[in-house]
Scaffold this motif. Structure first.
Motif, mmCIF file in Angstrom:
data_model
loop_
_atom_site.group_PDB
_atom_site.id
_atom_site.type_symbol
_atom_site.label_atom_id
_atom_site.label_comp_id
_atom_site.label_asym_id
_atom_site.label_seq_id
_atom_site.Cartn_x
_atom_site.Cartn_y
_atom_site.Cartn_z
ATOM 1 N N ALA A 20 0.836 -1.208 0.000
ATOM 2 C CA ALA A 20 0.000 0.000 0.000
ATOM 3 C C ALA A 20 0.869 1.256 0.000
ATOM 4 C CB ALA A 20 -0.939 -0.004 1.208
ATOM 5 N N ALA A 21 1.971 1.240 0.752
ATOM 6 C CA ALA A 21 2.872 2.395 0.780
ATOM 7 C C ALA A 21 3.509 2.613 -0.597
ATOM 8 C CB ALA A 21 3.958 2.195 1.843
ATOM 9 N N PHE A 22 3.864 1.525 -1.275
ATOM 10 C CA PHE A 22 4.407 1.651 -2.632
ATOM 11 C C PHE A 22 3.377 2.301 -3.555
ATOM 12 C CE2 PHE A 22 7.326 -2.116 -1.711
ATOM 13 C CZ PHE A 22 8.454 -1.323 -1.608
ATOM 14 N N ALA A 23 2.139 1.847 -3.460
ATOM 15 C CA ALA A 23 1.083 2.394 -4.323
ATOM 16 C C ALA A 23 0.850 3.869 -4.025
ATOM 17 C CB ALA A 23 -0.205 1.601 -4.130
ATOM 18 N N GLU A 24 0.832 4.238 -2.751
ATOM 19 C CA GLU A 24 0.645 5.641 -2.373
ATOM 20 C C GLU A 24 1.791 6.511 -2.881
ATOM 21 O OE1 GLU A 24 0.057 5.793 1.841
ATOM 22 O OE2 GLU A 24 -1.777 4.571 1.731
ATOM 23 N N ALA A 25 2.983 5.932 -2.991
ATOM 24 C CA ALA A 25 4.144 6.671 -3.488
ATOM 25 C C ALA A 25 4.190 6.692 -5.019
ATOM 26 C CB ALA A 25 5.435 6.049 -2.939
ATOM 27 N N GLY A 26 3.186 6.087 -5.651
ATOM 28 C CA GLY A 26 3.145 6.080 -7.109
ATOM 29 C C GLY A 26 3.891 4.928 -7.743
ATOM 30 N N MET A 27 4.325 3.990 -6.946
ATOM 31 C CA MET A 27 5.064 2.838 -7.474
ATOM 32 C C MET A 27 4.064 1.718 -7.765
ATOM 33 S SD MET A 27 8.344 2.909 -4.961
ATOM 34 C CE MET A 27 9.197 1.618 -5.843
ATOM 35 N N VAL A 28 3.631 1.650 -8.992
ATOM 36 C CA VAL A 28 2.652 0.651 -9.395
ATOM 37 C C VAL A 28 3.272 -0.257 -10.448
ATOM 38 C CG1 VAL A 28 0.663 2.098 -8.848
ATOM 39 C CG2 VAL A 28 1.709 2.256 -11.097
ATOM 40 N N PRO A 29 2.724 -1.455 -10.633
ATOM 41 C CA PRO A 29 3.301 -2.363 -11.639
ATOM 42 C C PRO A 29 3.255 -1.753 -13.039
ATOM 43 C CG PRO A 29 1.699 -3.503 -10.273
ATOM 44 C CD PRO A 29 1.600 -2.053 -9.946
ATOM 45 N N TYR A 30 4.222 -2.085 -13.832
ATOM 46 C CA TYR A 30 4.255 -1.654 -15.220
ATOM 47 C C TYR A 30 3.260 -2.497 -16.011
ATOM 48 C CZ TYR A 30 5.817 -1.002 -19.995
ATOM 49 O OH TYR A 30 5.852 -0.736 -21.332
ATOM 50 N N VAL A 31 2.285 -1.857 -16.611
ATOM 51 C CA VAL A 31 1.291 -2.546 -17.430
ATOM 52 C C VAL A 31 1.693 -2.374 -18.886
ATOM 53 C CG1 VAL A 31 -1.136 -2.684 -18.083
ATOM 54 C CG2 VAL A 31 -0.507 -2.168 -15.714
ATOM 55 N N ALA A 32 2.045 -3.476 -19.527
ATOM 56 C CA ALA A 32 2.527 -3.425 -20.907
ATOM 57 C C ALA A 32 1.394 -3.458 -21.913
ATOM 58 C CB ALA A 32 3.468 -4.596 -21.173
ATOM 59 N N ARG B 7 6.485 -12.543 -24.885
ATOM 60 C CA ARG B 7 6.656 -11.236 -25.527
ATOM 61 C C ARG B 7 6.226 -10.106 -24.598
ATOM 62 N NH1 ARG B 7 3.069 -10.734 -29.584
ATOM 63 N NH2 ARG B 7 2.033 -12.699 -29.194
ATOM 64 N N ALA B 8 5.628 -10.439 -23.468
ATOM 65 C CA ALA B 8 5.171 -9.422 -22.517
ATOM 66 C C ALA B 8 6.367 -8.870 -21.744
ATOM 67 C CB ALA B 8 4.157 -10.026 -21.559
ATOM 68 N N THR B 9 6.471 -7.564 -21.673
ATOM 69 C CA THR B 9 7.570 -6.925 -20.947
ATOM 70 C C THR B 9 7.077 -6.307 -19.644
ATOM 71 O OG1 THR B 9 7.226 -4.898 -22.186
ATOM 72 C CG2 THR B 9 8.889 -6.444 -23.032
ATOM 73 N N GLY B 10 5.861 -6.558 -19.286
ATOM 74 C CA GLY B 10 5.252 -6.062 -18.054
ATOM 75 C C GLY B 10 3.973 -6.843 -17.830
ATOM 76 N N LYS B 11 3.090 -6.300 -17.018
ATOM 77 C CA LYS B 11 1.816 -6.968 -16.758
ATOM 78 C C LYS B 11 0.940 -6.909 -18.002
ATOM 79 C CE LYS B 11 2.666 -7.620 -12.403
ATOM 80 N NZ LYS B 11 2.899 -8.930 -11.861
ATOM 81 N N VAL B 12 0.246 -7.999 -18.265
ATOM 82 C CA VAL B 12 -0.752 -8.048 -19.324
ATOM 83 C C VAL B 12 -2.098 -8.156 -18.626
ATOM 84 C CG1 VAL B 12 -1.641 -9.342 -21.300
ATOM 85 C CG2 VAL B 12 0.828 -9.102 -20.963
#
Length: 125
Positions: free
Chosen positions: A63-75, A94-99
């Motif tokens: 939750a602290a990561f999300a509040e700091a703007g650190m979210v998973p990379y969505v490819a 071929r996915a370089t992040g979350k699909v």
């Protein structure tokens, strides 16, 4: 695949399993002994039951990561109509992040391209 992964480990390395996407790997125990490596497994469901306090602590950090703007990379974001394409993208590596498969039909997901700075990740305890 287990044999090649164990061979790639340095002596005293750790072979960690977190779920399986292509069957359960066979690990040659002779290499485990000769290289003095450790094998660790993790399964979220049983972890939550056995260690509820550690799980709660980890979720507070997420939750602290999300509040700091650190979210998973969505490819990529796919609709349900494109499920075959989404599965192929992951299956062919071929996915370089979350699909993301958006089944809501509301296009609620957007591609996240912001990569947090190293300073931001160090500031979260």
């Amino acid at each position: 695949m287990g044999t090649s992964l164990v061979r790639a480990l340095r002596p005293d390395g750790v072979f960690a399993t977190v779920g399986f996407t292509e069957g359960i790997p066979q690990v040659p125990l002779n290499l485990v002994l000769l290289k003095e490596i450790s094998i660790r497994g993790f399964q979220l469901g049983s972890f939550v039951v056995r260690h509820p306090d550690r799980y709660a602590q980890a979720m507070r950090k997420v939750a602290a990561f999300a509040e700091a703007g650190m979210v998973p990379y969505v490819a990529a974001v796919h609709t349900l109509d494109d499920v075959v394409l989404a599965v192929q993208q992951v299956g062919e590596r071929r996915a370089t992040g979350k699909v993301v498969l958006d089944v809501s039909g509301q296009n609620r997901f957007s591609l996240v391209t912001r990569v947090p700075s190293p300073a931001a990740s160090r500031s979260i305890a």
